[in-house]
Design an enzyme around this catalytic site. Structure first.
Site, PDB file in Angstrom:
ATOM      1  N   GLY A  46      52.646 -26.484 -31.483  1.00 20.71           N
ATOM      2  CA  GLY A  46      52.353 -25.785 -32.727  1.00 20.71           C
ATOM      3  C   GLY A  46      52.808 -26.635 -33.897  1.00 20.71           C
ATOM      4  N   GLN A  51      55.338 -28.765 -42.483  1.00 18.30           N
ATOM      5  CA  GLN A  51      55.811 -29.901 -41.688  1.00 18.30           C
ATOM      6  C   GLN A  51      55.030 -31.182 -41.992  1.00 18.30           C
ATOM      7  OE1 GLN A  51      55.649 -27.572 -37.793  1.00 18.30           O
ATOM      8  NE2 GLN A  51      57.443 -28.870 -37.473  1.00 18.30           N
ATOM      9  N   CYS A  89      61.703 -28.292 -32.068  1.00 19.62           N
ATOM     10  CA  CYS A  89      60.846 -28.347 -33.266  1.00 19.62           C
ATOM     11  C   CYS A  89      60.553 -29.807 -33.580  1.00 19.62           C
ATOM     12  CB  CYS A  89      61.587 -27.689 -34.431  1.00 19.62           C
ATOM     13  SG  CYS A  89      60.687 -27.736 -35.988  1.00 19.62           S
ATOM     14  N   LEU A  90      59.288 -30.098 -33.907  1.00 18.23           N
ATOM     15  CA  LEU A  90      58.919 -31.478 -34.246  1.00 18.23           C
ATOM     16  C   LEU A  90      59.695 -31.994 -35.456  1.00 18.23           C
ATOM     17  CD1 LEU A  90      55.054 -31.270 -33.756  1.00 18.23           C
ATOM     18  CD2 LEU A  90      56.678 -32.509 -32.307  1.00 18.23           C
ATOM     19  N   HIS A 131      57.710 -18.963 -34.331  1.00 20.50           N
ATOM     20  CA  HIS A 131      58.306 -20.217 -34.815  1.00 20.50           C
ATOM     21  C   HIS A 131      57.522 -20.779 -36.004  1.00 20.50           C
ATOM     22  CE1 HIS A 131      60.351 -24.228 -34.004  1.00 20.50           C
ATOM     23  NE2 HIS A 131      59.321 -24.600 -34.737  1.00 20.50           N
ATOM     24  N   GLU A 132      56.190 -20.837 -35.875  1.00 24.95           N
ATOM     25  CA  GLU A 132      55.376 -21.442 -36.946  1.00 24.95           C
ATOM     26  C   GLU A 132      55.369 -20.569 -38.193  1.00 24.95           C
ATOM     27  OE1 GLU A 132      54.987 -24.354 -36.359  1.00 24.95           O
ATOM     28  OE2 GLU A 132      54.941 -24.363 -34.177  1.00 24.95           O
ATOM     29  N   HIS A 135      58.351 -21.192 -40.217  1.00 27.88           N
ATOM     30  CA  HIS A 135      58.245 -22.406 -41.045  1.00 27.88           C
ATOM     31  C   HIS A 135      57.655 -22.092 -42.426  1.00 27.88           C
ATOM     32  CE1 HIS A 135      59.450 -25.953 -38.797  1.00 27.88           C
ATOM     33  NE2 HIS A 135      58.737 -25.605 -37.727  1.00 27.88           N
TER      34      HIS A 135
HETATM   35 CO    CO Z   1      58.915 -26.352 -35.816  1.00 27.34          CO
END
Ligand code: CO
Length: 162
Positions: A46, A51, A89-90, A131-132, A135
């Protein structure tokens, strides 16, 4: 399509609240294409627009074995149950942490074609949606940890970061 560098902590853009998308024009479609390509190249399940440095309420999800999709102005309508999951998380590369997520979520948003879409999800999809959407509100999973000792260092390809 192009791959956009993923912002990582402590980049302040990750802590800002994203704005609602008012009209789904070509720039939004291009953003979604770039986000999908960026998510795949980073090995994530995701990705949220902040991000990649764009403070708009857009997310993409790519659960292995399922079709990728994008959601515009997504909202968690309802979350039920509670489970402990390990999450990465990226934007926080090299770490995972245990957090509480809903067992099931109901999410509402717009598809890239402007149609309202409602999703009932559980397991990894529910986790990724929560999660997204976090963000988009400047929230990271590490905010839910009791303390930073709960973070675990990992080899990069050991998790499915979001
Ligand atoms: Co993330």
């Amino acid at each position: 399509m192009s791959i956009i560098p993923v912002r990582v902590v402590p980049d302040p853009v990750l802590r800002q609240k994203s704005k609602r998308v008012r009209s789904i024009d070509n720039s939004i479609h291009r953003l979604i294409d770039d986000m999908l390509e960026t998510m795949h190249s980073a090995g994530g399940v995701g990705l949220a627009a902040p991000q990649v440095g764009t403070l708009l309420r857009v997310i993409v999800i790519g659960i292995p074995g399922e079709e990728d999709f994008a959601l515009i102005n997504p909202e968690v309508v309802k979350g039920t149950g509670e489970r402990l999951v390990e999450e990465g998380c990226l934007s926080i590369p090299g770490y995972v942490g245990q957090v509480k997520r809903s067992e099931q979520v109901k999410v509402k948003g717009l598809s890239p074609n402007g149609k309202v879409r409602q999703i009932k999800a559980e397991e990894l999809l529910a986790q990724a949606l929560e999660h997204e959407i976090d963000h988009l509100n400047g929230v990271l999973y590490i905010d839910y940890l009791e303390n930073m000792d709960k973070l675990r260092k990992i080899e990069v390809d050991e998790s499915q970061p979001m």
